[in-house]
Design a protein around this motif. Sequence first.
Motif, PDB file in Angstrom:
ATOM      1  N   GLU A 230      77.661 -48.129 -14.419  1.00  0.00           N
ATOM      2  CA  GLU A 230      77.356 -47.135 -15.441  1.00  0.00           C
ATOM      3  C   GLU A 230      76.879 -47.778 -16.735  1.00  0.00           C
ATOM      4  O   GLU A 230      77.356 -48.839 -17.141  1.00  0.00           O
ATOM      5  CB  GLU A 230      78.595 -46.278 -15.704  1.00  0.00           C
ATOM      6  CG  GLU A 230      78.280 -44.993 -16.440  1.00  0.00           C
ATOM      7  CD  GLU A 230      79.368 -43.953 -16.275  1.00  0.00           C
ATOM      8  OE1 GLU A 230      80.158 -43.775 -17.219  1.00  0.00           O
ATOM      9  OE2 GLU A 230      79.431 -43.314 -15.208  1.00  0.00           O
ATOM     10  N   PRO A 233      75.372 -44.242 -22.594  1.00  0.00           N
ATOM     11  CA  PRO A 233      74.320 -43.237 -22.762  1.00  0.00           C
ATOM     12  C   PRO A 233      73.523 -43.378 -24.053  1.00  0.00           C
ATOM     13  O   PRO A 233      72.450 -42.795 -24.184  1.00  0.00           O
ATOM     14  CB  PRO A 233      75.095 -41.912 -22.772  1.00  0.00           C
ATOM     15  CG  PRO A 233      76.419 -42.220 -22.162  1.00  0.00           C
ATOM     16  CD  PRO A 233      76.714 -43.630 -22.528  1.00  0.00           C
ATOM     17  N   HIS A 264      82.532 -40.297 -18.952  1.00  0.00           N
ATOM     18  CA  HIS A 264      81.457 -41.258 -19.205  1.00  0.00           C
ATOM     19  C   HIS A 264      81.922 -42.362 -20.152  1.00  0.00           C
ATOM     20  O   HIS A 264      82.876 -42.182 -20.913  1.00  0.00           O
ATOM     21  CB  HIS A 264      80.218 -40.538 -19.752  1.00  0.00           C
ATOM     22  CG  HIS A 264      79.551 -39.687 -18.720  1.00  0.00           C
ATOM     23  ND1 HIS A 264      79.507 -38.309 -18.805  1.00  0.00           N
ATOM     24  CD2 HIS A 264      78.937 -40.013 -17.552  1.00  0.00           C
ATOM     25  CE1 HIS A 264      78.878 -37.821 -17.740  1.00  0.00           C
ATOM     26  NE2 HIS A 264      78.533 -38.831 -16.970  1.00  0.00           N
ATOM     27  N   LYS A 288      74.956 -37.495 -21.571  1.00  0.00           N
ATOM     28  CA  LYS A 288      74.753 -37.495 -20.115  1.00  0.00           C
ATOM     29  C   LYS A 288      75.066 -36.144 -19.476  1.00  0.00           C
ATOM     30  O   LYS A 288      74.355 -35.699 -18.584  1.00  0.00           O
ATOM     31  CB  LYS A 288      75.608 -38.584 -19.459  1.00  0.00           C
ATOM     32  CG  LYS A 288      74.936 -39.953 -19.436  1.00  0.00           C
ATOM     33  CD  LYS A 288      75.639 -40.891 -18.485  1.00  0.00           C
ATOM     34  CE  LYS A 288      74.880 -42.214 -18.371  1.00  0.00           C
ATOM     35  NZ  LYS A 288      75.572 -43.160 -17.472  1.00  0.00           N
TER      36      LYS A 288
END
Length: 327
Positions: A230, A233, A264, A288
């Motif tokens: 990941e 963002p 996130h 996101k």
Amino acid sequence: MSFIEAELAEIRDKLTTQVEGTRLIQCHPALVAVDIMKTKYKHVIARFQFPEGYPGVPILLELQSKTLSLKLCDGLCKVCEAEAKKILGKKQILHTVSFLRTFLDENPFAVCSDELSFIKKELVTPSDEIKTKQKSGVIVLKINQGSYSMHIQLTIPNEYPASQVEVENKACNFPALFVMTFMGQATEMARQCTQPPLKRKPKDPPFEPTPSLKIIAEHLVKSVRRYPQESCPLCKERALPEDPKDVITDDSNEKYVERVYCGHTFHHGCLNKYLKTPPFEGGKKCPKCGNRIYHDKWKISPALAEARWAHQEAKMRELDEVKDFLD
């Protein structure tokens, strides 16, 4: 008295005393039906028929269960047939019932065979490891994603699924915050499967426990797969470093990884700047997923955040004016 009549008489006389947890449903030459129960969920009904040529050929067996999988019952029938072939010429029903009862006693995975099959086929990859300890009902799972890994032990209790799966973290090289989150969520998922909600709605049906092994394993595996890949963002760079040894543990460091309520991950510096920069109306949203961002470190309301920002901007203007005056 014929051989079959003698065996039926022996079943009526000895079944419940010789094999614990059994109940005779039917017992005549056309059909013998036996209820075999270890727990509410380890429960099967065995139906026997005498084939032509018996006892020189194996007894015919059909297993029915509302709790054990059809695939498991079919497999058990084949194993029982093989057991019966070992004692051709002898009485086979009590022997088979005793074998089935022993199987239920010694196989904790009997009640979760479909879930275990799902884990092996759908979740575990060649880079992972899975080991099962049949008698103790333990599943040892090591999930790998790049340089990150999590070593989990899942224990199936005797009263499963009425009792929740026990989850233990044996080793993990994720940051402590992630480990705590993974384990906390897994434990809560298991609890919700076995305990009724604290606040029930009047129209809710009576609570029934549901299996928890599959959803726990799926949650943990997906979490391990997800987070090493990941990105933040805001800056678009990967959140966690490629090498777990480079993980930042200082929670005030710009590159420290924060996990917000929606799941996130952000770099601390990126998130701090984002939350303190307008617009503030309606609260700051995750870029996101669009959900509002919640985090224990940033608990102020949008109005207060805007007021602080305006105050900071006013101070900066004053400093600029003083600087211009001195220049």
